[in-house]
Every structure is written in C-alpha cells, then in structure tokens.
Design a protein around this motif. Sequence first.
Motif, short mmCIF file in Angstrom:
data_model
loop_
_atom_site.label_atom_id
_atom_site.label_comp_id
_atom_site.label_asym_id
_atom_site.label_seq_id
_atom_site.Cartn_x
_atom_site.Cartn_y
_atom_site.Cartn_z
N GLU A 12 0.82 -1.21 0.00
CA GLU A 12 0.00 0.00 0.00
C GLU A 12 0.87 1.27 0.00
O GLU A 12 0.61 2.21 -0.78
N LEU A 13 1.87 1.31 0.83
CA LEU A 13 2.74 2.50 0.90
C LEU A 13 3.55 2.68 -0.38
O LEU A 13 3.76 3.80 -0.84
N LEU A 14 4.01 1.57 -0.96
CA LEU A 14 4.73 1.68 -2.23
C LEU A 14 3.84 2.24 -3.34
O LEU A 14 4.30 3.03 -4.19
N SER A 15 2.58 1.86 -3.31
CA SER A 15 1.64 2.39 -4.31
C SER A 15 1.41 3.89 -4.12
O SER A 15 1.31 4.65 -5.09
N VAL A 16 1.35 4.33 -2.85
CA VAL A 16 1.20 5.76 -2.58
C VAL A 16 2.40 6.53 -3.10
O VAL A 16 2.27 7.61 -3.71
N CYS A 17 3.58 5.99 -2.89
CA CYS A 17 4.80 6.66 -3.37
C CYS A 17 4.79 6.77 -4.89
O CYS A 17 5.16 7.83 -5.47
N GLU A 18 4.41 5.71 -5.56
CA GLU A 18 4.39 5.74 -7.02
C GLU A 18 3.38 6.76 -7.54
O GLU A 18 3.63 7.45 -8.54
N ALA A 19 2.26 6.89 -6.85
CA ALA A 19 1.24 7.84 -7.28
C ALA A 19 1.67 9.28 -6.99
O ALA A 19 1.33 10.20 -7.76
N GLN A 20 2.39 9.51 -5.92
CA GLN A 20 2.78 10.87 -5.55
C GLN A 20 4.01 11.37 -6.31
O GLN A 20 4.22 12.58 -6.42
N ARG A 21 4.77 10.49 -6.86
CA ARG A 21 6.03 10.92 -7.48
C ARG A 21 5.77 11.70 -8.77
O ARG A 21 4.84 11.41 -9.52
N GLN A 22 6.65 12.67 -9.00
CA GLN A 22 6.54 13.51 -10.19
C GLN A 22 7.08 12.77 -11.41
O GLN A 22 8.22 12.33 -11.44
N ILE A 23 6.21 12.59 -12.40
CA ILE A 23 6.62 11.97 -13.67
C ILE A 23 6.13 12.85 -14.81
O ILE A 23 5.26 13.71 -14.63
N GLY A 24 6.71 12.66 -15.97
CA GLY A 24 6.31 13.44 -17.14
C GLY A 24 6.66 12.72 -18.42
O GLY A 24 7.49 11.80 -18.42
N GLU A 25 6.06 13.15 -19.49
CA GLU A 25 6.29 12.52 -20.79
C GLU A 25 7.31 13.33 -21.58
O GLU A 25 7.24 14.55 -21.65
N THR A 26 8.27 12.59 -22.12
CA THR A 26 9.26 13.20 -23.03
C THR A 26 9.30 12.36 -24.30
O THR A 26 8.62 11.32 -24.40
N SER A 27 10.09 12.83 -25.24
CA SER A 27 10.19 12.08 -26.49
C SER A 27 10.89 10.74 -26.29
O SER A 27 10.79 9.85 -27.14
N LEU A 28 11.62 10.59 -25.19
CA LEU A 28 12.33 9.34 -24.92
C LEU A 28 11.52 8.38 -24.08
O LEU A 28 11.72 7.16 -24.16
N ASN A 29 10.62 8.89 -23.25
CA ASN A 29 9.90 8.02 -22.32
C ASN A 29 8.57 8.68 -21.96
O ASN A 29 8.52 9.84 -21.60
N GLU A 30 7.50 7.90 -22.03
CA GLU A 30 6.19 8.44 -21.72
C GLU A 30 6.02 8.70 -20.23
O GLU A 30 5.28 9.60 -19.83
#
Length: 527
Positions: free
Chosen positions: A195-213
């Motif tokens: 559960e805590l690992l899922s919260v971390c994954e949801a809270q982390r900042q991610i973004g789409e670039t031409s190299l990786n969605e």
Amino acid sequence: MGTMDCGKEVMPGSGSHEEKIYVSVRLRPLNTKEILRSDVSDWECINDNTIIYKNANLSASERSMFPTAYTFDRVFRSDCSTRQVYEQAAKNVALSVVSGMNSSVFAYGQTSSGKTYTMTGITEYAIADIYEYMQRHTEREFVLKFSAMEIYNESVRDLLSADCIPLRLLDDPERGTTVEKLTEEILRDWNHVIELLSVCEAQRQIGETSLNETSSRSHQIIRLTIESSLREVFGKDNSSILSATVNFVDLAGSERASQSLSEGTRLKEGCHINRSLLTLGTVIRKLSKGRNGHIPYRDSKLTRILQTSLAGNARTAIICTVSPARSHVEQSRNTLLFASCAKEVTTNAQVNLVISEKALVKHLQRELARLESELRSPQSTLSTSSYPALLREKDLQIEKLEKEVKELIQQRDIAQTQVKDLLHMLGDDGNSMIRVGLGHYPHLRVQKSPEYEIPEQETSIVADPQSLDLDIRSDAHSRTSSDYHFAQVPYFEENFRNISPGLVISSSNFSESDSFQGWEEMEKQSN
C-alpha cells in the motif's frame, strides 16, 4: 511485534566493515522506439564482469580517447531478469540492515535506461526477504519503519503526505543529515508495504518526453529503518538493540534537451536533474581519488542526503543501467565512466547499537553509585586531597638529601686534605723511626728520643724477648689515627731512670702528635 522505547541513543558498535562500493551494470534490450527507427546495439557483455563497445566503424581518434572495454563487479546481459540482478548485485548489501549495518542501493543512468523498472523490483524483493528473515528469527523482536521522499527541482517533498510543503534538511551529529517532519510509518504487514509503495508511485513527479512516456522527473528515496532486540525472557530487560536503515534510491535520468525535446517545465526539470547528477558525479570522482580535498556534498540536496551512503557508515551498491542503442552511445559511455569511478570509492560500515531508555537509565544509576562509593571511601578522599601535601613533603625530603650530600662531599674533601698532610709529615719524619722486634711483635717501630740516643747495650737488652715481660697498654679511647703501646720492663724498674725515656713502641698506624704525648707521660713517670 511490540514497540520500542522512544528515548534511545544510537552509537556505532564494533564490527567495522570497510569495503569498496559494489558496482554492477545492467544492459537493457532495445525498446520499441529504438527498433522502429532502425537503431542498432553497439554494446555487448562478453562475460559476467566485462562490457565492450563493438562498433567497428569507430574512428581512430575516438578509439584513442575512450576505452572499448569496461570491467565491473558484475555485468548483466539484456536477457537477465530483475530477480537475478537483485540476487547477485543488491541482496547481500540490502540485507545488511538486519545485522545492524546501514545500507543503500541506488540506480544510475540516462533517461529511459530502465532505472525505475529495476529499483521497483529490487525494493519489493528486499523487503520480502527482510520479512522472511524476521519469521525465521523469532527470538528477536523487530520494528520496521517506512518513509519516502523525493527531490524535485531541488526541493525535498514527503511522498507519504498530501501536502507539497518543502521539507528542511537538518544536520545531526550522530545520524548525519536528517529531513525535518518526514512522515514515518510503522509497518504492520506485507500488505501495508504494498500500500505504501503504491502511494509513493502515485505521488512521485513523472512526465512525458520524447524518450519516455513516464519519465521520472525527481529523485526518489525509499527508506526502511529496522530496529531489533532480544525478546524479554523471565522479565529480563532488553539492552541489546540493533538499529539500521536501508535506502532504495531511484535517481532521475540524465538527458540531453536535444534528444528529449524538452521545453518549458520539462526543460527546467531537466536542468535541475542534470545539475544534481553533475554534483553526484563530482563527489564520486573526488571520493575515488581519496578524501584529502574538499568534497562538495552540500552543493545539492541529493548528495547531502546520500553523504553517509557514499562515503560514511553504510554499505552501498550501485546499479548502472545502460541503453545499447547507437544513438545513446555518448550517454552510455558517461554512465560507464561514472561507474568506473564509483567502484574505487571505499565505505566503512559499522554495526549500530542502540541503548534504550531503560538500559541507559540503569547504566547511569550504576555509574552514579560507583562514584558515590568512591567519594565516601577514605582511600579515595586521601588519594584526591592529599596529593599536594605528599608532593610538598617529597620536595622537602629531596632538598634535605641534597644538602646532606653537599655536606658529605665537603667533609670528604677535608678528610682527603688531612690525609695528604699527614702523609707528608710522615715522609719528612721517617728517618727518626727505628724498627725493633719484641717477641711476637716483629713489626713494632720505636721512635728515638729527640734528646737522647739509646745506647747499644740498652737496645740489645730491650730487644731480647726472653728477658722482657711486656705489658702492652693501649689507650682506652682510640684517637683519630691509631693505638699506641708502651713497653715496661719490671726487672729493670729500679734502674729505669738510667734507661732513655724515649723508648716508645707504636703500631704501624703512627701519629706524630700522639707519640709526643706518650713521650711526655713517660718522661713524667721517669722523673
């Protein structure tokens, strides 16, 4: 699982473990985008420790500038699973935490090289093995504490909190750099971990670039603290407590703006990422050459938090992920150069012992009782208060002895002078002495009278041992030089006046003054 005392003191114990950072390289296969643009693979793992650059079209100048083969502790081919990477490159280091040693595992590489994919699996495998260890060792009581943070645009955020308030970094003299007000959850079971690992994954900042969605735009640090102690048996107190922390670090990937086509927010994020990774590379490069110069840990939040993991009280494993595509050859080479420097860095991990509040209070009580008993005992009082008096007494004794030595030296010099004078006088008066033999006293010397001479006839009579009844008298009180003996002849007592009064018989130790005193006594008796 019970809870432990909140008040405790952490200190490094014995069991120092100095070693190099364990560095491994994972080569991923070509992804869909690289295959679609007909990219080729230029890197190959020829064995379990070496990766080579196999492009035959490389110019001579490029071959002279860059090596074509790189050797590390472990190299994983593109067909290796994450489970295999964990077992051979991270498990030994990560599980040091259950023995009381701090440890860190983190992934480094360019964007889209497979860091997050690798670290997600390693984190889950490691926590599962920790739970398995706890189930096997039921004699100990464990407490697991979970926390997570990310460094986004040089700001530290709590991934377990909905608030996006930046957290401050504090310097603790014992624990190193700490994060103020960071949420710390006590784990209940394995489902709580997921559960805590899922919260971390949801809270982390991610973004789409031409190299990786789903490109990671921040550095993520998941921290697991394990405290363990022997269970209470028959009411005995827990005093053997181990406390250690394992960090799972998923770094954001380095990227070129021309390749990622970043602009606006993505460009700003990329600038912060590259700046912190550049500082990390500088720290690693300087640590690989030794710790003589300044190490710029404080130039970025990332290196400041990872300071203990890189060159302090921790075991560290670095997994460098590499893309085999020819279009990323320069980024891959930079990653391998970073890995080459990292494997020269030495860490010194120690077992961390925790003194609980109860044990600390009891230890202080015992120490206080010992000090009180020393103060009450007369020996301790004497030993502390009489030191100055004893020293003064010793100094006085030394001065007294020095004075006595000086006086003895003076007396010795005077005595030597007197002996020389007496010897000189004896030498001058030697002609006035004659030797006579009186029975058993053959070495007696006779001093002639300064006024009379012993006639030949009288001398022969005195010298006859058969006709003499000698009564040798010595002075009852010995003088400074020797004893003197006077010979009386009773048979010739009536005619004694006719005998020279200068007949004085002395022993070999002769004193001129005493001989004259004896002469005067003899003269009085004769008169």
